[in-house]
Motif scaffolding. Sequence first.
Motif, PDB file in Angstrom:
ATOM      1  N   PRO A 135       0.810  -1.212   0.000  1.00 44.82           N
ATOM      2  CA  PRO A 135       0.000   0.000   0.000  1.00 44.82           C
ATOM      3  C   PRO A 135       0.846   1.265   0.000  1.00 44.82           C
ATOM      4  O   PRO A 135       1.998   1.270   0.425  1.00 44.82           O
ATOM      5  CB  PRO A 135      -0.772  -0.114   1.321  1.00 44.82           C
ATOM      6  N   GLY A 136       0.239   2.354  -0.463  1.00 44.00           N
ATOM      7  CA  GLY A 136       0.860   3.652  -0.287  1.00 44.00           C
ATOM      8  C   GLY A 136       0.839   4.038   1.179  1.00 44.00           C
ATOM      9  O   GLY A 136       0.153   3.410   2.000  1.00 44.00           O
ATOM     10  N   MET A 137       1.567   5.072   1.513  1.00 43.04           N
ATOM     11  CA  MET A 137       1.668   5.468   2.916  1.00 43.04           C
ATOM     12  C   MET A 137       0.320   5.836   3.511  1.00 43.04           C
ATOM     13  O   MET A 137      -0.016   5.445   4.634  1.00 43.04           O
ATOM     14  CB  MET A 137       2.638   6.638   3.061  1.00 43.04           C
ATOM     15  N   LEU A 143      -1.560   4.015   6.719  1.00 41.63           N
ATOM     16  CA  LEU A 143      -2.011   4.684   7.944  1.00 41.63           C
ATOM     17  C   LEU A 143      -3.454   4.307   8.266  1.00 41.63           C
ATOM     18  O   LEU A 143      -3.802   4.080   9.435  1.00 41.63           O
ATOM     19  CB  LEU A 143      -1.877   6.203   7.799  1.00 41.63           C
ATOM     20  N   GLU A 144      -4.305   4.243   7.246  1.00 42.86           N
ATOM     21  CA  GLU A 144      -5.701   3.827   7.472  1.00 42.86           C
ATOM     22  C   GLU A 144      -5.756   2.406   8.025  1.00 42.86           C
ATOM     23  O   GLU A 144      -6.493   2.125   8.976  1.00 42.86           O
ATOM     24  CB  GLU A 144      -6.477   3.909   6.157  1.00 42.86           C
ATOM     25  N   PRO A 156      -3.582   8.444  12.268  1.00 43.88           N
ATOM     26  CA  PRO A 156      -3.962   9.634  11.496  1.00 43.88           C
ATOM     27  C   PRO A 156      -2.852  10.046  10.544  1.00 43.88           C
ATOM     28  O   PRO A 156      -1.672   9.806  10.802  1.00 43.88           O
ATOM     29  CB  PRO A 156      -4.152  10.701  12.583  1.00 43.88           C
ATOM     30  N   LEU A 157      -3.244  10.658   9.455  1.00 44.20           N
ATOM     31  CA  LEU A 157      -2.273  11.270   8.566  1.00 44.20           C
ATOM     32  C   LEU A 157      -2.045  12.694   9.072  1.00 44.20           C
ATOM     33  O   LEU A 157      -2.946  13.528   9.019  1.00 44.20           O
ATOM     34  CB  LEU A 157      -2.775  11.278   7.124  1.00 44.20           C
ATOM     35  N   ALA A 208       7.756  11.764   6.258  1.00 50.77           N
ATOM     36  CA  ALA A 208       8.729  11.080   7.113  1.00 50.77           C
ATOM     37  C   ALA A 208       8.182  10.908   8.527  1.00 50.77           C
ATOM     38  O   ALA A 208       8.378   9.863   9.165  1.00 50.77           O
ATOM     39  CB  ALA A 208      10.045  11.856   7.144  1.00 50.77           C
ATOM     40  N   TRP A 209       7.490  11.915   9.022  1.00 55.84           N
ATOM     41  CA  TRP A 209       6.883  11.852  10.354  1.00 55.84           C
ATOM     42  C   TRP A 209       5.847  10.736  10.429  1.00 55.84           C
ATOM     43  O   TRP A 209       5.791   9.968  11.390  1.00 55.84           O
ATOM     44  CB  TRP A 209       6.265  13.203  10.677  1.00 55.84           C
ATOM     45  N   ASN A 210       5.016  10.630   9.399  1.00 55.43           N
ATOM     46  CA  ASN A 210       3.978   9.603   9.372  1.00 55.43           C
ATOM     47  C   ASN A 210       4.559   8.206   9.176  1.00 55.43           C
ATOM     48  O   ASN A 210       4.100   7.234   9.792  1.00 55.43           O
ATOM     49  CB  ASN A 210       2.975   9.914   8.260  1.00 55.43           C
TER      50      ASN A 210
END
Length: 209
Positions: free
Chosen positions: A156-158, A162-163, A168-169, A180-182
């Motif tokens: 998956p994409g970033m 996250l989902e 949270p994004l 980078a933080w996520n």
Amino acid sequence: MPRRARLPTLGGMDDGGGLWNVVDVEATCWDGQPPPGAVSEIIEIGLTVVDPGRGERVGRHRILVRPERSSVSAFCTALTGLTQAEVDTGLGFAEACRLLAAEHRSGSRPWASWGDYDRHQFTRQCAATRTEYPFGRLHTNAKAVFTEAHGLRRRPGMARALEIAGLPLEGRHHRGEDDAWNIAALVLGLSARGAWPAGAALGGRPATG
């Protein structure tokens, strides 16, 4: 071809003060083929420092990089929010690489990115500009680790990851500092659930020089 490196557990990371760097870059891009003579160049380096022992993100950094063989297109601005005027205030690529090594210990800290694009982009641009590669040998493809840990058929994409992870994004997607933080949150989440594998051949040893 890059040689493969064995991947330690997060808790097994040493050097660089026991910290990891999580890196995400943005580069010049176009809606279609680049203009004649233009090449994709890094314009932003986002870097989050992870302390695996504490399970925390402990540093958040952004380096703007001034392109030399391309310019920021309207498509690139719409995607990343970065403008030509903004990146014109950035460092030259070689200086940015030296900053990574001097201030963020990139040569000694293990590092991770979402996929292999960031590693390959640095390798290509360093070779093209005869700039010393700023990172150490151990790189982890966090997207591959996440895909395996969650039993997914496709990587998956970033934002989708996250989902899936229930996180949270934070900030703007396709902004290097925020991405980078996520990604660092995803890395720590994998570690917390014991899914960061030991001995998996997911890292690479890119050429230096």
